[in-house]
Design an enzyme around this catalytic site. Structure first.
Site, PDB file in Angstrom:
ATOM      1  N   VAL A 242      57.617  18.775  35.489  1.00 34.57           N
ATOM      2  CA  VAL A 242      56.786  18.945  36.681  1.00 34.57           C
ATOM      3  C   VAL A 242      55.468  19.605  36.298  1.00 34.57           C
ATOM      4  O   VAL A 242      55.385  20.292  35.282  1.00 34.57           O
ATOM      5  CB  VAL A 242      57.445  19.845  37.763  1.00 34.57           C
ATOM      6  CG1 VAL A 242      58.517  19.114  38.512  1.00 34.57           C
ATOM      7  CG2 VAL A 242      57.962  21.146  37.174  1.00 34.57           C
ATOM      8  N   CYS A 381      40.175  44.661  30.299  1.00 34.46           N
ATOM      9  CA  CYS A 381      40.416  45.424  29.073  1.00 34.46           C
ATOM     10  C   CYS A 381      39.257  45.243  28.098  1.00 34.46           C
ATOM     11  O   CYS A 381      38.192  45.810  28.314  1.00 34.46           O
ATOM     12  CB  CYS A 381      41.770  45.077  28.486  1.00 34.46           C
ATOM     13  SG  CYS A 381      42.428  46.455  27.540  1.00 34.46           S
ATOM     14  N   HIS A 507      45.397  45.761  32.689  1.00 34.44           N
ATOM     15  CA  HIS A 507      45.680  44.317  32.774  1.00 34.44           C
ATOM     16  C   HIS A 507      46.315  43.981  34.128  1.00 34.44           C
ATOM     17  O   HIS A 507      47.551  43.976  34.243  1.00 34.44           O
ATOM     18  CB  HIS A 507      46.644  43.904  31.664  1.00 34.44           C
ATOM     19  CG  HIS A 507      46.046  43.916  30.303  1.00 34.44           C
ATOM     20  ND1 HIS A 507      45.377  42.836  29.781  1.00 34.44           N
ATOM     21  CD2 HIS A 507      45.994  44.891  29.355  1.00 34.44           C
ATOM     22  CE1 HIS A 507      44.947  43.134  28.557  1.00 34.44           C
ATOM     23  NE2 HIS A 507      45.310  44.374  28.282  1.00 34.44           N
ATOM     24  N   GLU A 509      46.703  41.216  35.497  1.00 36.19           N
ATOM     25  CA  GLU A 509      47.406  39.924  35.505  1.00 36.19           C
ATOM     26  C   GLU A 509      48.924  40.074  35.417  1.00 36.19           C
ATOM     27  O   GLU A 509      49.671  39.207  35.867  1.00 36.19           O
ATOM     28  CB  GLU A 509      46.895  39.004  34.380  1.00 36.19           C
ATOM     29  CG  GLU A 509      47.201  39.429  32.950  1.00 36.19           C
ATOM     30  CD  GLU A 509      46.148  40.340  32.340  1.00 36.19           C
ATOM     31  OE1 GLU A 509      45.478  41.067  33.095  1.00 36.19           O
ATOM     32  OE2 GLU A 509      46.013  40.340  31.092  1.00 36.19           O
TER      33      GLU A 509
HETATM   34  N1  GLN Z   1      40.744  46.093  21.546  1.00 27.29           N
HETATM   35  C1  GLN Z   1      40.573  46.910  22.696  1.00 27.29           C
HETATM   36  C2  GLN Z   1      41.332  48.226  22.589  1.00 27.29           C
HETATM   37  O1  GLN Z   1      42.228  48.337  21.803  1.00 27.29           O
HETATM   38  C3  GLN Z   1      40.981  46.158  23.949  1.00 27.29           C
HETATM   39  C4  GLN Z   1      42.446  45.834  24.007  1.00 27.29           C
HETATM   40  C5  GLN Z   1      42.792  44.802  25.054  1.00 27.29           C
HETATM   41  O2  GLN Z   1      41.933  44.080  25.515  1.00 27.29           O
HETATM   42  N2  GLN Z   1      44.040  44.717  25.408  1.00 27.29           N
HETATM   43  O3  GLN Z   1      41.050  49.158  23.299  1.00 27.29           O
END
Ligand code: GLN
Length: 535
Positions: A242, A381, A507, A509
């Site tokens: 699907v 991030c 994050h 998400e």
């Molecule tokens: N490299 C960056 C840090 O370690 C961002 C990490 C990320 O985007 N998860 O702070």
């Protein structure tokens, strides 16, 4: 209390058949009948967790509330069900062996020879029972493919569980492939036969075969598979390809999978509540209008690396009645190409998380373009870090500004290692992992979106915003709108004079669900839609 039931999901023939989604879909079905579930994944590789693996190799690292770095299938579990996964929900062979070896060094085995059976298998069983405490049904997905050397201790452990518990407490589901061979014009059952045989040889008789196929499997083919697999025909279920993965629980139900599972586990059926899910699937399948979002990242050639991100965008699109078309742009390529050519037809730009210096200059160019052209920008991030660096370089005119991750000698460190920031040698684990709270400033874009002052989001990063820059940034129009109250760490930056420009250190998400789309993504897509209207 009723006895806990266990459903073990194994895979055969080849990898990437979607075992994680199959497990998550079964979890979704059981929850709809009112049962509480727990889910876990057993991975046969030797890394202690996927945290150290490259996203090119292993795809996304899914982060749990309690800060475990886990397999991306746990993301499916959380999106399809209401379970919250944790450190207990993902065990690799490496982590199991680590535990056994620690015990051996402590002398816990009292001079015995330490062996795969029973010591490793016992540790696997402990992991399964611990993760499932308190749930009506525990779903256990075994990574890899039956026949691999690595997965043998896991299969042996789940075989033993079947022997130790009562008949109605254990169910084995095996996911296989029934390919359509064009030259023969037929569906072929042989790979499935072999795979079931391999499982039977180690003492596991599957109760249900989920057969991936391009089209529904006709009855006579099901009968043939059933005969070879020592099953009734009804236990052979087609799992048809699907486009929309969220439809899979509904398809399984149509195939009668719910009835077979409930019967074998001797669980009551009754009414199930799938109305909301069904409605959502219907709506998400009928999206006609489109917005285009450019994802500027380093791992775009490997779409598994951004699994949760893509799902969150899809959920937010459905909430806004638009299909989100993704334009995946390798950030490296932006150093040669003109941003105006690359972003001509996009309605929003998103820079996701990432590690290492490759592609950073391209990301900074993308940010500059979004900032100066008023295109909605969402930085997650690393995307928040590059957005801040771009602002310090181009607005504060400190051209050498950088994160100490990418230039340890810059005089203008906009991001620093947590350790440097706190001026202490050790901060425990050197990454900030898992859920942290954040207090939002009133009258900010973030506050308007979340509509509450205190939020909590998941982190996975090493570097932090350098507070020395806060005042200078605010003076020029980049606001710090969210901070972690315990350590006073900057979590969100935004531009007040821009239609939609927000970067977050966390994050979001990981927390988006089909029926609870994440507010930041919903707002971002809403503004991308407006931008489309204007452009
Ligand atoms: N490299 C960056 C840090 O370690 C961002 C990490 C990320 O985007 N998860 O702070």
């Amino acid at each position: 209390m009723a006895k806990t039931r266990y459903i073990f999901i194994t895979g055969g023939v080849l990898s990437s058949l979607g075992k994680g989604i199959a497990a998550a879909s079964i979890g979704n079905i059981l929850e709809s009948y009112g049962y509480t579930i727990a889910m876990l994944k057993l991975d046969p590789y030797l890394n202690v967790d996927p945290g150290t693996m490259s996203p090119f190799q292993h795809g996304e690292v899914f982060v749990t509330e309690d800060g475990a770095e886990t397999d991306l299938d746990l993301g499916h579990y959380e999106r399809f069900t209401t379970t919250r996964t944790s450190q207990k929900s993902n065990w690799t062979a490496g982590r199991i062996y680590e535990k056994v070896i620690q015990k051996e060094r402590r002398g816990d085995f009292l001079g015995k020879t330490v062996q795969v059976i029973p010591h490793v298998t016992d540790e696997i069983k402990v992991a399964v029972f611990e993760a499932g405490k308190g749930a009506d049904v525990v779903l256990v997905e075994i990574g890899g493919t039956v026949g691999d050397i690595e997965s043998l201790p896991f299969l042996e452990a789940i075989r033993q569980i079947g022997l130790e518990l009562e008949e109605e407490q254990v169910l084995y589901v095996h996911l296989t492939l029934v390919p359509f061979i064009k030259t023969a014009g037929e569906l072929k059952t042989k790979p499935t036969q072999h795979s079931v045989k391999a499982l039977q040889e180690i003492g596991i008789q599957p109760d249900i075969l989920l057969c991936r196929a391009e089209t529904p499997i006709p009855s006579e083919i099901k009968r043939k598979i059933a005969l070879f697999a020592n099953l009734k025909e009804e236990a052979v279920v087609s799992a048809v390809d699907v486009k929309n993965i969220y439809e899979i629980p509904l398809i399984y139900r149509k195939e009668g999978l719910d009835a077979i599972i409930l019967k074998k586990l001797q669980l009551k059926g009754g009414r199930s509540s799938i109305v909301e899910w069904e409605k959502w699937v219907k709506r998400s399948k009928g999206l006609s209008k489109e917005v285009t979002i450019a994802i500027v990242g380093k791992y775009v050639s490997h779409s598994d690396a951004y699994k949760s991100l893509f799902e969150a965008l899809f959920h937010a699109g459905a909430a806004n009645n638009v299909r989100v078309r993704l334009e995946l742009i390798d950030s490296d390529s932006l150093t040669e190409k003109e941003p105006k050519d690359v972003f001509r037809a996009v309605h929003g730009i998103l820079v996701p998380g990432g590690f290492g210096i490759r592609g950073i200059d391209g990301m900074i160019r993308a940010v500059e373009y979004a900032r100066t052209r008023g295109i909605p920008y969402f930085g997650i991030c690393l995307g928040m870090q590059v957005a801040t660096i771009e602002f310090v370089r181009n607005v504060l005119k400190l051209a050498a500004a950088h994160s100490s991750e990418f230039d340890a000698r810059t005089p203008h460190k906009v991001f620093l290692k947590l350790r440097e920031l706190m001026n202490v040698e050790e901060m425990g684990h050197n990454m900030r992992l898992g859920a942290y709270s954040c207090i939002l400033k009133k009258k900010s874009l973030a506050y308007r979106i979340y509509q509450q002052e205190k939020i909590s989001e998941r982190h996975r990063h090493r570097y932090e915003f350098n507070p020395e820059f806060e005042y200078m940034l605010e003076n020029k129009g980049m606001r710090v709108s969210g901070k972690n109250p315990e350590r006073n760490l900057v979590e969100i930056v935004e531009l007040s004079s821009h239609p939609w420009f927000l970067g977050c250190q966390f994050h979001p998400e990981f927390k988006s669900r089909p029926l609870q789309p994440h507010p930041l993504f919903v707002s971002f897509i809403e503004h991308a839609k407006r931008h489309r209207g204007r452009s």
